[in-house]
Enzyme design. Structure first.
Site, short mmCIF file in Angstrom:
data_model
loop_
_atom_site.label_atom_id
_atom_site.label_comp_id
_atom_site.label_asym_id
_atom_site.label_seq_id
_atom_site.Cartn_x
_atom_site.Cartn_y
_atom_site.Cartn_z
N LYS A 9 29.85 -19.75 28.21
CA LYS A 9 29.04 -20.82 28.39
C LYS A 9 29.89 -21.85 29.31
O LYS A 9 31.13 -21.60 29.30
CB LYS A 9 28.61 -21.61 27.02
CG LYS A 9 27.58 -20.84 26.44
CD LYS A 9 27.09 -21.65 25.10
CE LYS A 9 26.22 -20.71 24.23
NZ LYS A 9 25.67 -21.67 23.14
N TYR A 49 16.07 -20.76 26.44
CA TYR A 49 16.28 -21.50 25.10
C TYR A 49 14.80 -21.86 24.74
O TYR A 49 14.63 -22.67 23.77
CB TYR A 49 17.11 -22.57 25.31
CG TYR A 49 18.59 -22.06 24.86
CD1 TYR A 49 19.26 -21.28 23.80
CD2 TYR A 49 19.58 -22.51 26.09
CE1 TYR A 49 20.31 -20.82 23.68
CE2 TYR A 49 20.98 -22.06 25.83
CZ TYR A 49 21.03 -21.06 24.77
OH TYR A 49 22.47 -20.64 24.69
N ARG A 102 34.70 -18.09 18.67
CA ARG A 102 34.30 -19.48 18.69
C ARG A 102 35.10 -20.19 17.85
O ARG A 102 35.59 -21.10 17.89
CB ARG A 102 32.91 -19.60 17.80
CG ARG A 102 31.83 -19.30 18.81
CD ARG A 102 30.41 -19.11 18.32
NE ARG A 102 29.14 -19.26 19.28
CZ ARG A 102 28.10 -19.05 18.82
NH1 ARG A 102 27.71 -18.65 17.91
NH2 ARG A 102 27.09 -19.15 19.92
N ASN A 112 29.89 -24.17 22.22
CA ASN A 112 30.70 -23.34 21.19
C ASN A 112 30.81 -21.83 22.31
O ASN A 112 31.19 -20.77 21.63
CB ASN A 112 29.81 -22.86 20.37
CG ASN A 112 28.43 -22.67 20.45
OD1 ASN A 112 28.02 -22.53 21.64
ND2 ASN A 112 27.42 -22.18 19.45
N HIS A 115 26.78 -17.20 24.20
CA HIS A 115 25.80 -17.12 23.49
C HIS A 115 25.76 -15.44 23.36
O HIS A 115 26.31 -14.65 24.21
CB HIS A 115 24.61 -17.29 24.60
CG HIS A 115 23.35 -16.57 24.08
ND1 HIS A 115 22.67 -17.22 23.24
CD2 HIS A 115 22.92 -15.52 24.47
CE1 HIS A 115 21.53 -16.51 23.02
NE2 HIS A 115 21.56 -15.27 23.87
N GLU A 126 16.38 -10.90 26.80
CA GLU A 126 17.12 -11.52 27.43
C GLU A 126 18.12 -10.98 28.83
O GLU A 126 18.39 -11.48 29.71
CB GLU A 126 18.28 -12.20 26.37
CG GLU A 126 17.87 -13.07 25.53
CD GLU A 126 18.87 -13.66 24.31
OE1 GLU A 126 18.25 -14.31 23.72
OE2 GLU A 126 19.86 -13.10 24.37
P1 ADP Z 1 23.67 -19.21 18.08
O1 ADP Z 1 24.12 -19.15 19.36
O2 ADP Z 1 24.75 -18.87 17.24
O3 ADP Z 1 22.58 -17.86 17.88
P2 ADP Z 1 21.36 -20.89 17.68
O4 ADP Z 1 20.23 -19.82 18.15
O5 ADP Z 1 20.85 -21.62 16.00
O6 ADP Z 1 22.89 -20.57 17.68
O7 ADP Z 1 21.39 -22.26 18.63
C1 ADP Z 1 21.36 -21.94 19.84
C2 ADP Z 1 22.63 -22.89 20.60
O8 ADP Z 1 22.05 -24.12 20.36
C3 ADP Z 1 24.08 -22.59 19.93
O9 ADP Z 1 24.66 -21.78 20.28
C4 ADP Z 1 24.41 -24.37 20.42
O10 ADP Z 1 24.93 -24.06 21.51
C5 ADP Z 1 23.23 -24.88 20.24
N1 ADP Z 1 23.25 -25.73 18.89
C6 ADP Z 1 22.80 -25.09 17.77
N2 ADP Z 1 22.80 -25.69 16.79
C7 ADP Z 1 23.14 -27.20 17.31
C8 ADP Z 1 23.25 -28.20 16.43
N3 ADP Z 1 22.89 -28.66 15.36
N4 ADP Z 1 23.56 -29.45 17.56
C9 ADP Z 1 23.81 -29.09 18.81
N5 ADP Z 1 23.88 -28.19 19.60
C10 ADP Z 1 23.41 -26.90 18.59
MG MG Z 2 20.66 -17.91 18.69
#
Ligand code: ADP
Ligand code: MG
Length: 139
Positions: A9, A49, A102, A112, A115, A126
């Site tokens: 990212k 997304y 992370r 973070n 992805h 994807e």
């Molecule tokens: P992951 O990337 O671990 O699969 P998610 O699919 O739940 O997590 O979320 C997609 C992305 O959205 C996260 O990697 C992060 O960049 C962002 N994100 C998730 N939860 C939050 C939050 N509470 N506040 C801000 N950004 C978030």
């Molecule tokens: Mg996810």
């Protein structure tokens, strides 16, 4: 063998961690078989997304993901989807295990660093979002 989609990212590319992050994947049995740097457009990021479009952080996430280039990759390996999620660590870096990407590199729950696809089915969707069949190395 499985394949999964990984994205380094903007926060990690900006801080020059591309090589270190790819090294983590390689050390953990994940081999890049396609790689490209791309500056996502708003519609690229919104489409990628789309499952999160009702979430309160969606607008902020799209603006983060489009602010500078990302590195998109296909990673191949045994149990690649699950293994990648393990190497990445928890979404919130404060909850991520020691040694995960992370834990080491992420700035916060949004920025973070990486992805990773969350299932084999989503991995196929994807990968196809970013790469054509001829762009993926077939060993
Ligand atoms: P992951 O990337 O671990 O699969 P998610 O699919 O739940 O997590 O979320 C997609 C992305 O959205 C996260 O990697 C992060 O960049 C962002 N994100 C998730 N939860 C939050 C939050 N509470 N506040 C801000 N950004 C978030
Ligand atoms: Mg996810």
């Amino acid at each position: 063998m499985e394949r999964t989609l990984s994205i380094i990212k903007p926060d990690a590319v900006e801080r020059n961690f591309v090589g270190k992050i790819i090294g983590k994947f390689e050390e953990n049995g994940l081999r890049p078989v396609a790689i490209r740097m791309v500056h996502l457009s708003q519609s690229d990021a919104e489409g990628f997304y789309a499952v999160h479009k009702e979430r309160p952080f969606f607008g902020s996430l799209v603006s983060f993901m489009t602010r500078s280039p990302v590195v998109v990759m296909v990673l191949e390996g045994e149990d690649a989807v699950k293994r990648n999620r393990e190497v990445m660590g928890a979404t919130n870096p404060e909850e991520a295990a020691d040694g995960t990407i992370r834990k080491e590199f992420a700035k916060n729950i949004e920025e973070n660093s990486v992805h990773g696809s969350d299932s084999l089915e989503n991995a196929a969707i994807e990968i196809a979002y970013f790469f054509s069949a001829t762009e993926v190395y077939n060993r």
